[in-house]
Design an enzyme around this catalytic site. Structure first.
Site, PDB file in Angstrom:
ATOM      1  N   GLU A  45      71.741 113.562  54.165  1.00 14.38           N
ATOM      2  CA  GLU A  45      71.893 114.408  52.994  1.00 14.38           C
ATOM      3  C   GLU A  45      71.856 115.887  53.388  1.00 14.38           C
ATOM      4  O   GLU A  45      71.016 116.308  54.191  1.00 14.38           O
ATOM      5  CB  GLU A  45      70.762 114.091  52.015  1.00 14.38           C
ATOM      6  CG  GLU A  45      70.836 114.782  50.678  1.00 14.38           C
ATOM      7  CD  GLU A  45      69.755 114.301  49.718  1.00 14.38           C
ATOM      8  OE1 GLU A  45      69.826 114.660  48.534  1.00 14.38           O
ATOM      9  OE2 GLU A  45      68.833 113.564  50.162  1.00 14.38           O
ATOM     10  N   LYS A 114      75.753 114.173  43.681  1.00 18.29           N
ATOM     11  CA  LYS A 114      74.594 113.309  43.454  1.00 18.29           C
ATOM     12  C   LYS A 114      74.376 113.119  41.956  1.00 18.29           C
ATOM     13  O   LYS A 114      74.474 114.072  41.174  1.00 18.29           O
ATOM     14  CB  LYS A 114      73.359 113.948  44.099  1.00 18.29           C
ATOM     15  CG  LYS A 114      72.139 113.047  44.207  1.00 18.29           C
ATOM     16  CD  LYS A 114      71.071 113.696  45.063  1.00 18.29           C
ATOM     17  CE  LYS A 114      69.877 112.785  45.289  1.00 18.29           C
ATOM     18  NZ  LYS A 114      68.870 113.392  46.187  1.00 18.29           N
ATOM     19  N   CYS A 175      70.629 109.375  48.516  1.00 19.87           N
ATOM     20  CA  CYS A 175      69.160 109.331  48.594  1.00 19.87           C
ATOM     21  C   CYS A 175      68.517 108.678  47.376  1.00 19.87           C
ATOM     22  O   CYS A 175      68.474 107.467  47.258  1.00 19.87           O
ATOM     23  CB  CYS A 175      68.603 110.728  48.829  1.00 19.87           C
ATOM     24  SG  CYS A 175      66.896 110.730  49.452  1.00 19.87           S
ATOM     25  N   SER A 357      35.751 121.078  69.038  1.00 23.15           N
ATOM     26  CA  SER A 357      34.318 121.051  68.759  1.00 23.15           C
ATOM     27  C   SER A 357      33.618 119.817  69.288  1.00 23.15           C
ATOM     28  O   SER A 357      32.395 119.770  69.320  1.00 23.15           O
ATOM     29  CB  SER A 357      34.103 121.102  67.252  1.00 23.15           C
ATOM     30  OG  SER A 357      34.566 119.897  66.664  1.00 23.15           O
TER      31      SER A 357
END
Length: 761
Positions: A45, A114, A175, A357
């Protein structure tokens, strides 16, 4: 005319607005597909512009440069005698659309917009694009002069249509249309479309990859036919990592699938399909045939081209693929590492600086960088010239070829243990051991000098010196002394990141990794998942130093140690909840969309064997007080890779206020009213079924999932849900509840929090 066709889907690592680079990767995919025998190529896309242009989609430049790039692609000899479609933004009648543009031999065939926007999660497509709502209709699109001058075309069909070649028919989804409840592939299949093509920009979330595979498989199973799914992969300029997995399916079975995680910029995936397999499959489904006989027809755009060849009897169709997805631990190890690689090479920096740490958060970040180094070495050894070029550019060494992950890690990662008088020798030792096994360039510093300097300034102005609670100070003094340490560590991280490559005689600077106001690779992960990842990494990468880190109690080490050198402070005690409880609260708050009352209603049933309704209510109220007071931290959260729907990232994903009424009076009253209703039921039930204290501990362990025991001076514990440990004001409990049956120390913790802050809600 033959009946077997070879088609290609492309997985591309594009970059928003990088038109030159995007074009090069598209052309490479077309060339590779053609060389491997494909006669049709599709891609992801918005591959020309990049998906994450966002508000740049409101700029006319973006549309102009997309057309210019398309022209270069169309005119390339790579595209001759090959049917190609690409994704790009197109403006039609002053409306912006997200489109597929199909062309053949320098002639545009169709612009297909789309038809369903995605606005879930991190997606905001309706902000920039509009869905095409004219089903089964096309209009004539007036081509820009930059195209018509070279092609001779003035217009091209724009809308909901399909392409008919001499041997088959191709239709498009984009999509979200695959996920949509009204997916177009059913209507198209009933109208005789045999190949459904989907260009996608689907991003990574833990446990999501199988969903896409299932949707594709089910689409081709129910509708019959071939389904071609092309997806982006990588970080194209935003917080998400597009996770590849481009797929070709046929009649309910997967034939081919690209990698989910990889450093490869271009990956072409092919399959050979027998069109007769589609036709015989569909004709055998009688109910489908009845529906197809009365289905509406799609406008067909004719293309005088065959995807098949004249004599293909010896061509073998691609057999079904046995697909096995990644585990959660593998997704954590590989996904953020690939995202960091893209971030690093595209930022122009020379590596990473990480305050290490000895706790789980910073150790996880370090391990993910090590995973990235392993992938870089593997890619170079497999001949990836782009990765080799990128790593040489990052290190400013044109002759360097990585052959070992630890040695590469030494060049890319600087770790620093920022100790203080409050730090234990155990955390110092764990940090040093892990750094040694990873191969990072490790240094140790003390922040005490800087802390004392700041306190000296305060004393000079006020004549007062704050002290910790254990030394007789009040809650405000105690909190201020902890915050000073955290902030100094952050400032020192920036100083050392800016200058460490200067110290090592290399150009550039370092990106700061961690969990507070810096690049954050881990903020979206649950502590339970992080612990599982570290167990996996210990075994997979032979990092034995992680074992002690996994088992260590989580602590920020911001308060003085006990006289015997043991810890006085733990994160869970400071928060007033375990990390397992925090994960459960976060899941209900974000993924299940629970407010205080609905969260109480769910947990009172889940925890009924362990806690009374009053105890559950106290915990829920405590969580939401802490959440309200600390939510503002999310507004300044710096870039982090989005990993799952649990994420509290305020910038793109978790949109909520940062200023709350922290007493939640109306909501908490609803909880109190429910407790009154439950009292008669729970009293009778408790007398008969209340477990012993030992039984309670055993049952609670089922809920805690043996959660992680870890932290770091720059701990992401406070960032996980916007709950502060020592870097923000925690809530006052005017009347902390006393839990009669529970021996967890929760009431003591609430009292401690009141003492620490001294500031009313």
């Amino acid at each position: 005319m033959g009946r077997k066709i070879t088609v290609a889907v492309s997985t591309l690592n594009q970059w928003a607005l990088d038109f030159e680079g995007n074009m090069a990767r598209i052309l490479q995919s077309i060339l590779e597909a053609k060389d491997m025998g494909a006669r049709y190529r599709t891609g992801p896309e918005l591959e020309i512009s990049g998906y994450s242009c966002e508000d740049h989609f409101r700029e006319s430049d973006t549309f102009l440069h997309s057309w210019e790039t398309l022209l270069e692609i169309m005119m390339s000899p790579f595209c001759e005698n090959m049917l190609v479609d690409v994704g790009m933004p197109v403006m039609h009648h002053n409306v912006a659309y997200n489109c597929r543009v199909a062309f053949f031999n320098r002639q545009l065939l169709l612009i297909r917009p789309k038809m369903a926007m995605c606005d879930d999660g991190n997606y905001r497509e309706s902000r920039w694009f509009t869905a095409w709502t004219k089903a089964l209709q096309t209009e004539q699109y007036q081509l820009p002069s930059v195209i018509s001058r070279h092609t001779g075309q003035l217009t091209v069909p724009f809308g909901d249509a399909v392409i008919a070649t001499r041997d088959t028919c191709i239709g498009y989804e984009i999509c979200e249309e695959l996920w949509n409840v009204r997916s177009k592939h059913i209507e198209m299949s009933l109208a005789g479309v045999e190949i459904i093509v989907n260009g996608s920009a689907s991003y990574m979330e833990l446990r999501k990859a199988h969903i896409t595979a299932d949707l594709i498989r089910n689409a081709s199973f129910k509708a019959g036919g071939a389904y071609l799914f092309s997806n982006l992969r990588g970080c194209d300029g935003q917080r998400v990592y597009f996770n590849g997995c481009s797929t070709i399916a046929l009649n309910g079975e997967l034939l081919a699938r690209s990698q989910q995680f990889a450093l490869q910029d271009v990956e072409v995936t092919l399959a050979t399909i027998d069109l007769d397999d589609i036709r015989t499959y569909r004709v055998s489904l009688r109910s489908r045939c009845i529906a197809a006989a009365e289905a509406a027809s799609y406008p067909r755009i004719r293309c005088d081209f065959e995807l098949s060849t004249d004599y293909d009897i010896l061509k073998t169709p691609t057999p079904p693929l046995q697909y096995k997805g990644q585990t959660v631990e593998e997704e954590i190890a590989l996904g953020p590492a690939c995202w960091l690689w893209d971030y690093l090479r595209r930022s122009g920096q020379g590596g990473f600086f990480l305050p290490l740490s000895g706790g789980v958060d910073s150790s996880s970040s370090a391990t993910i960088v090590y995973s990235m180094c392993r992938q870089v070495v593997d890619a170079v050894q497999h001949g990836d010239a782009q990765v080799l070029y990128d790593i040489r550019k990052i290190l400013a060494d044109s002759d360097y070829t990585p052959d070992n992950a630890a040695s590469l890690c030494n060049r890319l990662l600087v770790t620093c243990y920022m100790g203080s008088v409050n730090s234990s020798k155990e955390t110092r030792s764990r940090a040093a051991q892990l750094a040694n096994q990873l191969g990072s360039y490790h240094i140790e510093i003390s922040i005490d000098l800087a802390v004392n300097a700041l306190l000296g300034i305060f004393n000079m102005v006020t004549g007062l010196t704050p002290v910790f609670r254990t030394q007789g100070g009040c809650a405000r003094q105690n909190l201020a002394l902890q915050n000073i340490q955290s902030r100094i560590r952050m400032v020192l991280a920036y100083v050392f990141a800016q200058l460490m490559l200067w110290v090592r005689n290399r150009p550039g600077g370092l990106l700061v990794l961690g969990s507070a106001n810096i690049l954050i690779p881990l903020v979206a992960y649950r502590k339970t998942d992080l612990r599982r990842f570290l167990v996996y990494a210990k075994n997979r990468y032979n990092l034995t130093a992680l074992e002690g880190i996994i088992e260590a109690p989580p602590t920020a080490e911001l308060e003085p140690l006990q006289e015997n050198g043991e810890l006085l402070q733990t994160d869970e005690q400071d928060m007033g909840m375990t990390y397992a409880e925090l994960s459960e609260y976060g899941r209900l708050r974000k993924q299940s969309f629970c407010g205080p009352y609905s969260m109480f209603c769910k947990l009172v049933a889940t925890w009924k064997g362990d806690l009374s309704p009053k105890e559950v209510a106290d915990k829920v109220k405590h969580f939401f007080r802490c959440y309200a007071i600390n939510r503002h931290k999310m507004t300044v959260l710096t870039p982090s890779v989005h990993a799952e729907s649990y994420s509290p990232d305020d910038n793109r994903f978790d949109h909520r206020p940062f200023l709350y009424r922290a007493n939640w009076s109306w909501q908490f009253k609803a909880i109190d009213d429910e407790i009154i209703k439950l009292q008669p039921i729970c009293t009778a039930s408790t007398e008969q079924q209340r477990p012993t204290s030992n039984d309670t501990s055993t049952q609670r362990s089922l809920h805690t999932m043996d959660d992680s025991k870890h932290s770091s001076p720059l701990s992401s514990a406070s960032m996980e849900l916007g709950i502060g440990i020592s870097t923000a004001v925690a809530p006052l409990m005017d009347n902390p509840p006393v839990l009669a049956k529970k021996s967890s120390g929760f009431s003591t913790v609430l009292g401690k929090i009141k003492d620490r802050t001294g500031i009313p809600v």
